[in-house]
Motif scaffolding. Structure first.
Motif, PDB file in Angstrom:
ATOM      1  N   LEU A 469      38.537  39.999  54.192  1.00  0.00           N
ATOM      2  CA  LEU A 469      38.564  40.840  52.999  1.00  0.00           C
ATOM      3  C   LEU A 469      39.409  40.154  51.946  1.00  0.00           C
ATOM      4  CD1 LEU A 469      41.001  43.872  53.165  1.00  0.00           C
ATOM      5  CD2 LEU A 469      41.163  41.963  54.750  1.00  0.00           C
ATOM      6  N   ASP A 470      39.237  40.577  50.704  1.00  0.00           N
ATOM      7  CA  ASP A 470      40.091  40.092  49.623  1.00  0.00           C
ATOM      8  C   ASP A 470      41.236  41.076  49.465  1.00  0.00           C
ATOM      9  OD1 ASP A 470      38.392  37.956  49.300  1.00  0.00           O
ATOM     10  OD2 ASP A 470      37.177  38.973  47.786  1.00  0.00           O
ATOM     11  N   LEU A 471      42.466  40.578  49.636  1.00  0.00           N
ATOM     12  CA  LEU A 471      43.640  41.432  49.780  1.00  0.00           C
ATOM     13  C   LEU A 471      44.568  41.275  48.570  1.00  0.00           C
ATOM     14  CD1 LEU A 471      45.085  43.357  51.782  1.00  0.00           C
ATOM     15  CD2 LEU A 471      46.245  41.340  52.710  1.00  0.00           C
ATOM     16  N   GLN A 472      44.988  42.425  48.027  1.00  0.00           N
ATOM     17  CA  GLN A 472      45.955  42.408  46.944  1.00  0.00           C
ATOM     18  C   GLN A 472      47.336  42.082  47.515  1.00  0.00           C
ATOM     19  OE1 GLN A 472      45.938  42.447  43.826  1.00  0.00           O
ATOM     20  NE2 GLN A 472      44.087  43.455  43.061  1.00  0.00           N
ATOM     21  N   GLY A 476      48.592  38.094  43.822  1.00  0.00           N
ATOM     22  CA  GLY A 476      47.290  38.464  43.286  1.00  0.00           C
ATOM     23  C   GLY A 476      46.289  38.697  44.407  1.00  0.00           C
ATOM     24  N   LEU A 477      45.016  38.643  44.091  1.00  0.00           N
ATOM     25  CA  LEU A 477      43.966  38.887  45.072  1.00  0.00           C
ATOM     26  C   LEU A 477      43.731  37.613  45.882  1.00  0.00           C
ATOM     27  CD1 LEU A 477      42.114  41.335  45.753  1.00  0.00           C
ATOM     28  CD2 LEU A 477      40.359  40.240  44.360  1.00  0.00           C
ATOM     29  N   GLU A 478      44.026  37.667  47.183  1.00  0.00           N
ATOM     30  CA  GLU A 478      43.897  36.490  48.042  1.00  0.00           C
ATOM     31  C   GLU A 478      42.739  36.668  49.019  1.00  0.00           C
ATOM     32  OE1 GLU A 478      47.270  34.359  49.788  1.00  0.00           O
ATOM     33  OE2 GLU A 478      48.568  35.926  48.963  1.00  0.00           O
ATOM     34  N   PRO A 479      42.027  35.574  49.321  1.00  0.00           N
ATOM     35  CA  PRO A 479      41.036  35.654  50.400  1.00  0.00           C
ATOM     36  C   PRO A 479      41.762  35.751  51.735  1.00  0.00           C
ATOM     37  CG  PRO A 479      41.247  33.395  49.624  1.00  0.00           C
ATOM     38  CD  PRO A 479      42.116  34.228  48.734  1.00  0.00           C
ATOM     39  N   VAL A 590      38.398  47.561  58.555  1.00  0.00           N
ATOM     40  CA  VAL A 590      39.171  47.641  57.316  1.00  0.00           C
ATOM     41  C   VAL A 590      38.339  48.301  56.219  1.00  0.00           C
ATOM     42  CG1 VAL A 590      40.481  45.560  57.888  1.00  0.00           C
ATOM     43  CG2 VAL A 590      38.447  45.363  56.437  1.00  0.00           C
ATOM     44  N   ASP A 591      39.036  48.992  55.336  1.00  0.00           N
ATOM     45  CA  ASP A 591      38.438  49.502  54.110  1.00  0.00           C
ATOM     46  C   ASP A 591      38.893  48.568  52.998  1.00  0.00           C
ATOM     47  OD1 ASP A 591      37.949  50.790  51.662  1.00  0.00           O
ATOM     48  OD2 ASP A 591      38.125  52.781  52.555  1.00  0.00           O
ATOM     49  N   PRO A 592      38.002  47.694  52.492  1.00  0.00           N
ATOM     50  CA  PRO A 592      38.436  46.707  51.501  1.00  0.00           C
ATOM     51  C   PRO A 592      38.730  47.301  50.128  1.00  0.00           C
ATOM     52  CG  PRO A 592      36.082  46.548  51.871  1.00  0.00           C
ATOM     53  CD  PRO A 592      36.593  47.555  52.846  1.00  0.00           C
ATOM     54  N   LYS A 593      38.288  48.534  49.886  1.00  0.00           N
ATOM     55  CA  LYS A 593      38.609  49.194  48.624  1.00  0.00           C
ATOM     56  C   LYS A 593      40.020  49.779  48.668  1.00  0.00           C
ATOM     57  CE  LYS A 593      33.969  50.477  47.013  1.00  0.00           C
ATOM     58  NZ  LYS A 593      33.116  51.605  46.525  1.00  0.00           N
ATOM     59  N   VAL A 662      46.983  51.457  59.167  1.00  0.00           N
ATOM     60  CA  VAL A 662      47.899  50.485  58.560  1.00  0.00           C
ATOM     61  C   VAL A 662      47.547  50.295  57.090  1.00  0.00           C
ATOM     62  CG1 VAL A 662      48.660  48.072  58.576  1.00  0.00           C
ATOM     63  CG2 VAL A 662      48.262  49.262  60.742  1.00  0.00           C
ATOM     64  N   ASP A 663      48.574  50.279  56.246  1.00  0.00           N
ATOM     65  CA  ASP A 663      48.413  49.906  54.847  1.00  0.00           C
ATOM     66  C   ASP A 663      48.522  48.394  54.765  1.00  0.00           C
ATOM     67  OD1 ASP A 663      48.683  49.313  52.154  1.00  0.00           O
ATOM     68  OD2 ASP A 663      49.900  51.079  51.732  1.00  0.00           O
ATOM     69  N   LEU A 664      47.425  47.706  54.513  1.00  0.00           N
ATOM     70  CA  LEU A 664      47.426  46.245  54.513  1.00  0.00           C
ATOM     71  C   LEU A 664      48.117  45.652  53.283  1.00  0.00           C
ATOM     72  CD1 LEU A 664      43.853  45.464  55.878  1.00  0.00           C
ATOM     73  CD2 LEU A 664      46.028  45.068  57.040  1.00  0.00           C
ATOM     74  N   SER A 665      48.335  46.462  52.261  1.00  0.00           N
ATOM     75  CA  SER A 665      49.046  45.934  51.097  1.00  0.00           C
ATOM     76  C   SER A 665      50.544  45.811  51.370  1.00  0.00           C
ATOM     77  CB  SER A 665      48.797  46.817  49.875  1.00  0.00           C
ATOM     78  OG  SER A 665      49.306  48.120  50.081  1.00  0.00           O
TER      79      SER A 665
END
Length: 777
Positions: A469-472, A476-479, A590-593, A662-665
């Protein structure tokens, strides 16, 4: 009262003898003292009931104090420490009119302790309460190339997110789900099958057809509206007790050049009887006799353009070809016009086994394009005639992921067999074992590797599909790449570079091994995001009664254990987390949104004992993950099994299974709850929420609902992604040890499908069902 007197004497003697043994091992004095008390109570019970009751009342109070000191106010530890002794008080309370002495003391003590113990069911000291944010942090995330209403790869797309953008089903209406249809494949476990014969398949949905495989490698096409069979292909797979597993997790799909989704045709004849045809789109079926079969999605006919009329032999260039030792249980990866096949090599059967090579074939023709052999990582060009891959090199038996924009494929890597004997490994094998590996899609060359355990002696293969996923982040937004491990870490890496997004540290590990020529690593990696359990203590030992609790405590003190990564030994070692791992092939969703993760951590201890070979008969060997394996050609066999009491229950106290959010941010565990009941674990179908083991995976939907079965009770459940609460459940006709999926049928209705066929080695109900649910009209 003579019978009850003898009962007290018998239990007391058993506890005294075992308790003295435990004291000699440096353990608790409680059981020996309890044994003495019960012997005295038994001797007094016949004629001097007053003193027996007074002594027993004092004993119950002392036991309650001890139990609370050891385990806290927690139902399951308290119930099994107190339960038998509270039951034994009942005959002492049944006084005759001529002898009521002591009842006025024992009765209120007994009543208070019964009520106090039962009241502990209202307290859950293991849960973490919280709510994941509902904020949309990435408005237009990369979901892969699967259409919104479909499911085109094992994890829905090659990103492995297990996330569907469908939102018809919500927390508000999920309770209205009902059975839409049910299908039975006819493929059931037979007498010639290995113990671990399992239904672990997640169907694909292409057009308006579902495609799924069965344990014996049948491929079944079903109408997505009705569940009726459209066609069926049966691979000619013979039973083979040399296999470690008899399963198929899924099939893979190569789109046709037209870009149109396939339209399946109802076939009256079995598809295996059809003549091979030229295929545009293709389905790839891995088989347990080491073949890859390409089939036409419309008819199930073999594709004559691929390999040998649709059949590719995966034993080519193998250094050893023992039947049943090598095969693919997971669907291959299809990316950039290639079908990339890894495989499962039987653990601990032989030192000289087939290679764990990863191979890319042209998806249209079956021509070998490159091969990555972790024992010879620099040689990725196809081998020539007469050349062979490295024997027993680390393999990748689970599901791979891919990012075609980065030209990278991601493989969860296993270990070199034998798992518990590290003296055979080359530097290259050490480097790539028990890791996640990024390979260039065009060349097979390694781009990067991140190892999760050094010099793995515990079968801690990386078992789960990496989730992309692309993660904030602060940068910034990382792959990103998220991969959970058996040891409980959840690694979050930049998938372009392999660099950690959440910190990885090296932690000291237990040292020493009694195996000549072997060693242990001084440190082991640890992720900042992890679900590692605390180190076991004697007080964590459990059982249905004080007698099997005592047995477990004696075993705990007898076996080697200095915490996680205690080396296997000839004495026997506790491995915790055990062979099933905290996470397994079900991975996480994961929920990527919303940038959140749903997982199912599991906690079961195993034991591992190395058996020195002296030329004698080892007895039945090659029993898989629950028994003796021969390690043919090596100096030691290995006996591996769950750490269970004589009654067959885990020796460490529950809970054994959770669901977690889990909050991935931030990397924070926001909520965690016990998962599953003992409904199918006991003679009585009790719906007691205990936190039971499970194997399988979750699916998240954009509606905020998570679907998962997995637990050893036969239910599929819907969870609120925000809070983790169970919103709905339905009884399955068999064990649901497969990851579900969701899609939209031709009528525009969102469907949820679960394969329910059970799992041979964990003992869930065996069957052959595919069940589908939808909202009531």
């Amino acid at each position: 009262m003579i019978i009850f007197s003898l009962l007290f004497l018998f239990i007391g003697l058993a506890l005294l003898v075992g308790g003295v043994w435990l004291i000699a091992l440096g353990g608790s004095w409680y059981y020996a003292i309890t044994g003495l008390v019960l012997l005295v109570v038994g001797a007094l019970t016949k004629n001097r009931r007053t003193s027996a009751r007074l002594l027993y009342a004092a004993f119950l109070v002392a036991t309650a104090v001890w139990a609370l000191w050891e385990s806290g106010y927690d139902w399951w530890p308290l119930a099994t420490r107190m339960g038998l002794f509270l039951i034994l008080a009942i005959p002492l309370l049944l006084a005759t009119k001529s002898n009521k002495g002591g009842v006025k003391v024992l009765l209120p003590v007994w009543a208070v302790l019964v009520v106090g113990t039962l009241a502990s069911t209202l307290v859950d000291k293991h849960k973490i309460d919280g709510e994941l944010s509902t904020e949309i942090k990435v408005a237009a995330p990369n979901l892969g190339d699967a259409p919104a209403d479909g499911w085109q790869a094992y994890g829905r797309s090659n990103m492995g997110q297990r996330y569907s953008p469908l939102d018809q089903i919500t927390p508000a209406n999920v309770s209205n789900l009902e059975l839409a249809w049910q299908y039975q494949t006819g493929d059931k476990k037979g007498p010639g099958d290995v113990g671990e014969t399992t239904y672990e398949a997640t169907p694909l949905k292409l057009g308006n057809t579902l495609y799924l495989c069965t344990p014996h490698n049948w491929l079944v096409a079903l109408d997505a509206d009705s569940g009726k069979k459209v066609w069926q292909y049966k691979a000619a797979i013979e039973p083979d007790l040399q296999r470690q597993h008899q399963t198929c997790r899924g099939v893979s799909y190569l789109p046709g050049t037209s870009g149109q989704l396939p339209v399946a045709k109802v076939m009256d004849a079995p598809s295996e009887s059809l003549a091979p045809i030229a295929c545009d789109a293709e389905l790839f079926l891995p088989t347990s006799d080491a073949k890859l079969i390409a089939l036409d999605p419309a008819t199930g006919a073999r594709c004559q353009n691929f390999a040998d009329e649709g059949v590719l032999d995966l034993t080519q260039h193998m250094p050893f070809k023992q039947h049943g030792y090598y095969y693919s249980t997971s669907p291959p990866l299809v990316a950039k016009g290639k079908v990339i096949v890894a495989g499962s090599v039987n653990d601990n059967y032989a030192v000289n086994s087939p290679s764990g090579v990863i191979r890319a074939f042209d998806a249209r023709t079956g021509q070998l394009l490159w091969n990555f052999d972790s024992g010879n990582p620099d040689q990725t060009a196809p081998l020539g005639a007469g050349e062979v891959y490295t024997p027993s090199s680390p393999n990748s038996w689970s599901v791979a992921s891919a990012d075609e924009k980065l030209d990278l494929a991601y493989f969860p890597m296993g270990n070199r067999t034998p798992d518990q004997l590290g003296m055979y490994r080359s530097p290259a094998e050490e480097k790539y074992a028990s890791s996640v590996l990024a390979l260039n899609l065009d060349t097979g060359k390694p781009a990067w590797v991140q190892q999760f355990i050094h010099h793995d002696l515990w079968d801690m293969d990386t078992p789960a599909q990496p989730v992309l996923l692309d993660l904030q982040t602060k940068n910034g937004l990382e792959p990103a790449l998220v991969v959970p491990t058996k040891q409980g870490d959840v690694y979050v890496l930049n998938r372009a570079t392999g660099q950690p997004i959440f910190p990885i540290t090296e932690e000291p590990a237990p040292q020493g091994t009694d195996i000549p020529g072997d060693h242990t690593s001084p440190t082991q990696p640890s992720s900042a995001l992890n679900f590692k359990p605390p180190t076991l203590k004697e007080s964590d030992m459990w059982g249905a009664s004080p007698l099997d609790q005592l047995w477990c405590r004696i075993e705990f003190k007898t076996l080697n254990y200095q915490g996680q990564y205690t080396a296997p030994s000839t004495k026997g070692t506790i491995v915790f987390p055990g062979n099933f791992g905290v996470f397994n092939w079900g991975s996480v969703a994961v929920d990527p949104k919303r940038q959140v993760m749903f997982g199912m951590p599991l906690y079961l201890a195993f034991t591992s004992t190395l058996v020195k070979k002296d030329g004698g008969d080892l007895g039945p060997a090659n029993q898989g993950e629950h028994g003796l394996n021969a390690n043919e050609g090596g100096p030691y066999a290995v006996d591996m099994k769950p750490f269970l009491s004589p009654l067959g229950v885990p020796c460490q106290q529950p809970p054994w299974g959770y669901v977690a959010g889990v909050d991935l941010s931030t990397g924070k565990k926001v909520w965690q709850h016990k998962n599953g009941t003992i409904h199918d674990m006991t003679p009585l179908p009790l719906p007691i929420k205990m936190g039971v083991p499970g194997i399988g995976g979750p699916v998240i939907t954009a509606g905020g609902v998570v679907f998962m079965s997995a637990a050893v009770d036969d239910y599929i459940r819907a969870y609120d992604l925000t809070s983790g609460k169970v919103l709905w459940q339905a009884r399955l006709p068999a064990g649901g040890q497969a990851t579900p999926m969701t899609y939209v049928n031709s009528k525009g209705e969102q469907m949820v499908v679960q394969v329910a066929g059970g799992h041979g080695s964990i003992g869930t109900t065996i069957g052959d069902y595919v069940v589908a649910y939808k909202l009531k009209h």
